[in-house]
Structure formats: structure tokens, C-alpha cells
Design a protein around this motif. Sequence first.
Motif, PDB file in Angstrom:
ATOM      1  N   TYR A  88       4.542   7.126  -8.691  1.00 53.37           N
ATOM      2  CA  TYR A  88       3.407   7.182  -9.617  1.00 53.37           C
ATOM      3  C   TYR A  88       2.487   8.263  -8.840  1.00 53.37           C
ATOM      4  CZ  TYR A  88      -0.422   6.677 -12.731  1.00 53.37           C
ATOM      5  OH  TYR A  88      -1.411   7.037 -13.766  1.00 53.37           O
ATOM      6  N   GLN A  89       2.328   8.399  -7.640  1.00 51.08           N
ATOM      7  CA  GLN A  89       1.418   9.339  -6.780  1.00 51.08           C
ATOM      8  C   GLN A  89       2.279  10.992  -6.712  1.00 51.08           C
ATOM      9  OE1 GLN A  89       1.311   9.300  -2.673  1.00 51.08           O
ATOM     10  NE2 GLN A  89      -1.022   9.446  -2.854  1.00 51.08           N
ATOM     11  N   LYS A  90       3.660  10.856  -6.978  1.00 47.05           N
ATOM     12  CA  LYS A  90       4.358  11.907  -6.992  1.00 47.05           C
ATOM     13  C   LYS A  90       4.853  12.143  -8.252  1.00 47.05           C
ATOM     14  CE  LYS A  90       6.698  10.664  -2.677  1.00 47.05           C
ATOM     15  NZ  LYS A  90       8.109  10.215  -1.948  1.00 47.05           N
ATOM     16  N   ASP A  91       4.311  11.681  -9.283  1.00 50.79           N
ATOM     17  CA  ASP A  91       4.691  11.685 -10.572  1.00 50.79           C
ATOM     18  C   ASP A  91       6.118  11.843 -10.889  1.00 50.79           C
ATOM     19  OD1 ASP A  91       4.128  12.359 -13.244  1.00 50.79           O
ATOM     20  OD2 ASP A  91       4.177  14.592 -13.168  1.00 50.79           O
TER      21      ASP A  91
ATOM     22  N   ASP B 202       0.693   6.571   3.128  1.00 52.26           N
ATOM     23  CA  ASP B 202      -0.055   7.635   3.834  1.00 52.26           C
ATOM     24  C   ASP B 202      -1.524   7.162   3.945  1.00 52.26           C
ATOM     25  OD1 ASP B 202      -0.575   7.635   1.328  1.00 52.26           O
ATOM     26  OD2 ASP B 202      -0.368   9.840   1.190  1.00 52.26           O
ATOM     27  N   GLU B 203      -1.922   5.582   3.515  1.00 54.64           N
ATOM     28  CA  GLU B 203      -3.162   5.268   3.664  1.00 54.64           C
ATOM     29  C   GLU B 203      -3.302   4.668   4.974  1.00 54.64           C
ATOM     30  OE1 GLU B 203      -4.448   3.135  -0.386  1.00 54.64           O
ATOM     31  OE2 GLU B 203      -2.491   2.306   0.251  1.00 54.64           O
TER      32      GLU B 203
ATOM     33  N   ARG C  24       4.013   2.729  -6.724  1.00 52.68           N
ATOM     34  CA  ARG C  24       2.537   3.487  -6.479  1.00 52.68           C
ATOM     35  C   ARG C  24       3.084   4.680  -5.728  1.00 52.68           C
ATOM     36  NH1 ARG C  24      -1.195  -1.241  -3.706  1.00 52.68           N
ATOM     37  NH2 ARG C  24      -2.153  -2.050  -5.757  1.00 52.68           N
ATOM     38  N   ASP C  25       4.121   4.901  -4.877  1.00 56.00           N
ATOM     39  CA  ASP C  25       4.653   5.928  -4.155  1.00 56.00           C
ATOM     40  C   ASP C  25       5.129   6.953  -5.366  1.00 56.00           C
ATOM     41  OD1 ASP C  25       5.449   7.535  -2.062  1.00 56.00           O
ATOM     42  OD2 ASP C  25       7.519   7.130  -2.885  1.00 56.00           O
TER      43      ASP C  25
ATOM     44  N   GLU D 286      -2.717  -2.561 -13.334  1.00 56.02           N
ATOM     45  CA  GLU D 286      -2.153  -1.498 -12.918  1.00 56.02           C
ATOM     46  C   GLU D 286      -0.703  -1.075 -13.123  1.00 56.02           C
ATOM     47  OE1 GLU D 286      -1.510   0.546  -8.449  1.00 56.02           O
ATOM     48  OE2 GLU D 286      -2.427  -1.525  -8.517  1.00 56.02           O
TER      49      GLU D 286
ATOM     50  N   MET E  30       0.682   2.325 -14.671  1.00 59.63           N
ATOM     51  CA  MET E  30       1.722   3.223 -14.186  1.00 59.63           C
ATOM     52  C   MET E  30       3.001   3.273 -15.161  1.00 59.63           C
ATOM     53  SD  MET E  30       1.445   2.386 -10.263  1.00 59.63           S
ATOM     54  CE  MET E  30       1.944   0.546 -10.291  1.00 59.63           C
TER      55      MET E  30
ATOM     56  N   CYS F 216       0.827  -1.182  -0.160  1.00 61.44           N
ATOM     57  CA  CYS F 216       0.069  -0.041  -0.061  1.00 61.44           C
ATOM     58  C   CYS F 216       0.852   1.347   0.058  1.00 61.44           C
ATOM     59  CB  CYS F 216      -0.971   0.029   1.210  1.00 61.44           C
ATOM     60  SG  CYS F 216       0.138  -0.346   2.830  1.00 61.44           S
ATOM     61  N   LEU F 217       0.294   2.441  -0.335  1.00 60.09           N
ATOM     62  CA  LEU F 217       0.933   3.663  -0.029  1.00 60.09           C
ATOM     63  C   LEU F 217       0.981   3.919   1.311  1.00 60.09           C
ATOM     64  CD1 LEU F 217      -1.148   5.637  -2.642  1.00 60.09           C
ATOM     65  CD2 LEU F 217       1.361   5.144  -2.680  1.00 60.09           C
TER      66      LEU F 217
END
Length: 222
Positions: free
Chosen positions: A125-128, A60-61, A122-123, A150, A154, A57-58
Motif C-alpha cells: 500500500y505504501q508503494k502503491d 523502515d519504521e 502495508r508495504d 485499515e 487498503m 509493522c513497516l
Amino acid sequence: MDNYVVKVLQAVFITHDVKRFVVEKPEGYHFIPGQATEVSINLPEWKDELRPFTFTCLRDENHLEFIIKIYNDHKGVTAMLGRVNKGDELIIRDVWGAIQYKKPGIFIAGGAGITPFIAIFRDLYQKDQLKGNRLIYSNKTSEDVILAEELQKMLGDDFINIFTRENVTGFMGKRIDRKYLIENIADFGQHFYICGPSTFVKSISNLLIELGATADEVVFEK
């Protein structure tokens, strides 16, 4: 070592032999993408049977997630996890792990060895910040690929599938060996991240170093 009893919030199969677990997140519990913990099942006969699993998971979830391959033929912990459902309890311990993102490079995964990379991707990708990374993912067949949609979303063209036991149109039907590395990697001075069965990790790490990578640039769980 601290123990945390956590309730299973969701437990579903995402491939024929891989199960996704979403569990409670203890207050103040933190991890770095790529890290893992020891997990056991909160039943008298199983609570001391610890196995390492990576967070997917990320960070911060408000929950934790594990993606675990189930080996029913072993009759061990993962087979029992295959029977764990929503409302059951697991026990997790302190965070550990050497696989952490340093800078863009090539990720090489075998089977369930993709799991430490999922949280990292995922981390980023979330931060671009995922651009410049490439994934070479080896599985026996197309049915064994974890989170294919997924990963494709990404990584796009930087998501490369290799199948060792079937030839599928549009994909590689081969193993990651010296010849493959030479033909598909132009720069062995970049960072490499490797995870999978121990023989897979050892073989590819040795090959990369032989081809010019330095030990500091090859990241894997020691």
C-alpha cells in the motif's frame, strides 16, 4: 541464535482478545514483510518459553510491532502477554519465515493468520502496488476481525469477510470449502497465500492444488 531484549513501548487491546505490542527495534535488525521471530517474556520463569509471532509493522519504521491473539483459557504464554504492559520487556530472536510476497494473487487468512499479511499489505500500500491482490478473511464472528477498518481502506472491494458462526447482513456466513473456492475464484493459475490454523492451511492448500493451482504458487508457512 541471537537474543535481543526490547522494551515494550505500547501494549493495547485492539479487539476483545487481540493485543497490539509496539517494542523497541534493535539496531541493524531487519525483516522482510511476512516474516516472524521467536518471542518470550523477559521474566525468569518465562524467558525460555518461546513462541513465534509475525512482524506487522513497516520494515523502515523505528520500532517493531506484533499483533497477538491472547488465549486466556490456556494459561500459557499468550495469557501472560495479556498482562504485559508498557515498560515491560520481551526477548526477540533472529528473523525467519517462508511467507513472502512474490506477485499479485489471493490471500486467504483464518483468524490470527492475518498477521503475516498485514506487513505485506502495508508495504504494498505504501508503494502503491496493492492493486491486483484480494483478501478472503475467515473469522468466527465480526467481533474477531483484526484491523477491519485499515484492511478495508487498503483493499476496498478486494477485502472479503467470511463469518463461520453468525450471519451478518452484507457478509458471507459460510466456510471456505471447495464449493466456495470454485464459485469465487476464476483463475487457479495465480498465486495464493494462506495462513491460519494448521488444519485450515492444509485443507485449503490441498483444495487449491486439486482445483489446478501448482505447489509453487501456493505460499504458506511450512
